[in-house]
Design an enzyme around this catalytic site. Structure first.
Site, PDB file in Angstrom:
ATOM      1  NE  ARG A  91      22.147  -4.684   4.559  1.00  0.00           N
ATOM      2  CZ  ARG A  91      23.671  -4.530   4.471  1.00  0.00           C
ATOM      3  NH1 ARG A  91      24.319  -3.985   3.645  1.00  0.00           N
ATOM      4  NH2 ARG A  91      24.346  -4.909   5.698  1.00  0.00           N
ATOM      5  CE1 TYR A 142      -0.438   4.499  -4.058  1.00  0.00           C
ATOM      6  CE2 TYR A 142       1.822   4.683  -3.838  1.00  0.00           C
ATOM      7  CZ  TYR A 142       0.660   4.235  -3.310  1.00  0.00           C
ATOM      8  OH  TYR A 142       0.575   3.571  -2.270  1.00  0.00           O
ATOM      9  CG  ASP A 153       5.226   4.203 -11.767  1.00  0.00           C
ATOM     10  OD1 ASP A 153       5.078   2.941 -12.151  1.00  0.00           O
ATOM     11  OD2 ASP A 153       4.881   4.601 -10.449  1.00  0.00           O
ATOM     12  CE  LYS A 213      -0.078  -1.390  -6.841  1.00  0.00           C
ATOM     13  NZ  LYS A 213       0.476  -1.467  -5.553  1.00  0.00           N
TER      14      LYS A 213
HETATM   15  O1  P1T Z   1       2.695  -0.448  -3.101  1.00  0.00           O
HETATM   16  P1  P1T Z   1       4.136  -0.285  -3.828  1.00  0.00           P
HETATM   17  O2  P1T Z   1       4.533  -1.664  -4.362  1.00  0.00           O
HETATM   18  O3  P1T Z   1       5.091   0.446  -2.971  1.00  0.00           O
HETATM   19  O4  P1T Z   1       4.007   0.734  -5.162  1.00  0.00           O
HETATM   20  C1  P1T Z   1       3.948   1.876  -5.070  1.00  0.00           C
HETATM   21  C2  P1T Z   1       3.176   2.388  -6.400  1.00  0.00           C
HETATM   22  C3  P1T Z   1       4.132   2.906  -7.383  1.00  0.00           C
HETATM   23  N1  P1T Z   1       3.601   3.289  -8.555  1.00  0.00           N
HETATM   24  C4  P1T Z   1       2.222   3.153  -9.018  1.00  0.00           C
HETATM   25  C5  P1T Z   1       1.732   3.593 -10.260  1.00  0.00           C
HETATM   26  C6  P1T Z   1       1.349   2.964  -7.982  1.00  0.00           C
HETATM   27  O5  P1T Z   1       0.148   2.570  -8.330  1.00  0.00           O
HETATM   28  C7  P1T Z   1       1.994   2.214  -6.704  1.00  0.00           C
HETATM   29  C8  P1T Z   1       0.872   1.715  -5.645  1.00  0.00           C
HETATM   30  N2  P1T Z   1      -0.503   1.761  -5.909  1.00  0.00           N
HETATM   31  C9  P1T Z   1      -1.294   1.424  -5.195  1.00  0.00           C
HETATM   32  C10 P1T Z   1      -1.139   0.800  -3.866  1.00  0.00           C
HETATM   33  C11 P1T Z   1      -2.763   2.085  -5.859  1.00  0.00           C
HETATM   34  O6  P1T Z   1      -3.652   1.278  -5.299  1.00  0.00           O
HETATM   35  O7  P1T Z   1      -2.831   2.744  -6.647  1.00  0.00           O
END
Ligand code: P1T
Length: 389
Positions: free
Chosen positions: A54, A106, A178, A203
């Site tokens: 962890r 988001y 971000d 992403k």
């Molecule tokens: O899905 P996750 O890995 O937990 O990430 C969240 C997140 C954070 N910041 C941005 C700018 C994001 O676009 C996302 C996740 N976004 C999508 C799933 C989407 O389709 O926009």
């Protein structure tokens, strides 16, 4: 190569080599998937740098070194998702503190701040950060963190990181950017003064839509210590296989981003010239409001495009969304394959409709994550889908 040597080199070299060393036990050139929960100790406290999975894992450490190398920061800290990375940053604040965030962001970040942290006394407001004076007006005495997305999700608005960082720091406020949409290939917020650079590695960094992950990169030893304490204490860690997949993705990040950018530019220009389309959001279009700032702040305009039809009824958008053959209708973005999304009912459904509309997010907006396919095929696909609207 020594970390100091790699970190002096170009981004393409850092993508392949930062944080990477042949495996000390076997010489394996690629970092192995250390699929273990624990590590042998010769005597209590006498170990080889890892005690429990962890807290640390060698595959994760290699990814953390790689992400820090890409963002040009001293520290990289990985989490089990982008949302977990955002949550860890928020948990470093205290009840009574205030977060000021982009109003176009988001939907999951909005939900996390409003529905998870607000009941514990951490307040948040959301403003259009593409105008610095909006931010200046919205800062409160309790504001401790600016949460910037740029380009924003889904309207790809461009926010001036340097100007907002200068403003925030003059008031003793920390800045998190971000950087998921831009990636370190196109934008390096830490070099512009941001304290924290946050990623959904799900992403572009992972790049193949086969893994969920998140990360925070920082030059601040103090922030890094707090975040590592949270990793250990709350346990939102990525597994070794996920770290391996993400590392495999980051090695090709620079070349993939070049193709995402050129394909998105071609798609945006096609949409802008098409009579069926009313408005296209893409920083690479000279007509786009944030174009000049993007040209100065970024090394490319990214792979995300959104648009509105002349027929702006939601049913018309739905017909397009269900008619594509190359673009897949799905949440998420940043993979090699092109995706199409309806923010109002999918990724941004957790933002109340009045707030979405006030931020300029139209119910019929269509968002594209433009992949690395042959650009003519993407344009032909959109052309035939638009004819169904
Ligand atoms: O899905 P996750 O890995 O937990 O990430 C969240 C997140 C954070 N910041 C941005 C700018 C994001 O676009 C996302 C996740 N976004 C999508 C799933 C989407 O389709 O926009």
């Amino acid at each position: 190569m020594r970390a100091d040597d790699v970190n002096q080199m170009g981004l393409g070299t850092r993508a392949v080599h930062a944080g990477q060393h042949p495996d000390p036990a076997t010489g394996a050139v690629m970092t192995p998937i250390y699929q273990t929960s624990t590590y042998a100790q010769a005597a209590p406290g006498n170990h080889k740098g890892h005690e429990y999975g962890r807290v640390t894992n060698p595959t994760r450490s290699a990814l953390e070194g790689n992400l820090a190398g890409l963002e040009g920061t001293r520290h990289g800290i990985c989490f089990s998702s982008g949302v977990a990375a955002t949550d860890a940053v928020a948990r470093c604040l205290r009840p009574g503190d205030h977060i000021l965030a982009s109003n176009d962001l988001y939907g999951g970040t909005y939900r996390l701040f409003r529905q998870v942290h607000k009941p514990f006394g951490l307040d948040s407001d959301f403003v259009d950060m593409s105008d610095v004076s909006n931010v200046e007006r919205a800062i409160r005495p309790e504001t401790r963190l600016l949460w910037i997305e740029t380009p924003t999700n889904p309207l790809v608005r461009v926010v001036d990181i340097q100007a907002l960082t200068d403003l925030a720091h003059s008031r003793g406020i920390a800045v998190a950017v971000d950087n998921t949409f831009a990636t370190p290939v196109l934008q390096r917020p830490a070099a512009l003064g941001a304290d924290l650079v946050v990623h959904s590695t799900t992403k572009y960094l992972g790049g193949h839509s086969d893994v969920i992950g998140g990360a925070v990169c920082t030059n601040s030893d103090e922030w890094a210590e707090k975040l590592r304490f949270l990793v250990k204490s709350t346990g939102a860690v990525p597994g070794p296989m996920d770290c391996f997949l993400t590392l495999r993705g980051t090695k090709t990040l620079e070349v993939r981003m070049q193709r995402h950018c050129s394909n998105a530019q071609a798609v945006a220009e096609f949409l802008e010239a098409d009579a069926r389309v009313a408005h296209v959001h893409y920083p690479g279009l000279p007509s786009f409001e944030g174009h000049d700032l993007a040209a100065q702040q970024m090394d490319g305009f990214g792979g995300m495009v959104s648009f509105l039809l002349h027929d702006d009824r939601i049913e018309a958008a739905y017909r397009v969304l269900s008619s594509t053959k190359v673009f897949t209708l799905a949440e998420s973005l940043g993979g090699v394959e092109s995706l199409m999304n309806h923010p109002a009912t999918m990724t941004h459904a957790s933002i109340p409709p009045e707030e979405r509309r006030a931020a300029g997010l139209h119910d019929a907006l269509i968002r594209l994550s433009v992949g690395i396919e042959t650009p003519d095929d993407l344009i032909r696909d959109l052309d035939q889908a638009l004819s169904k609207a």
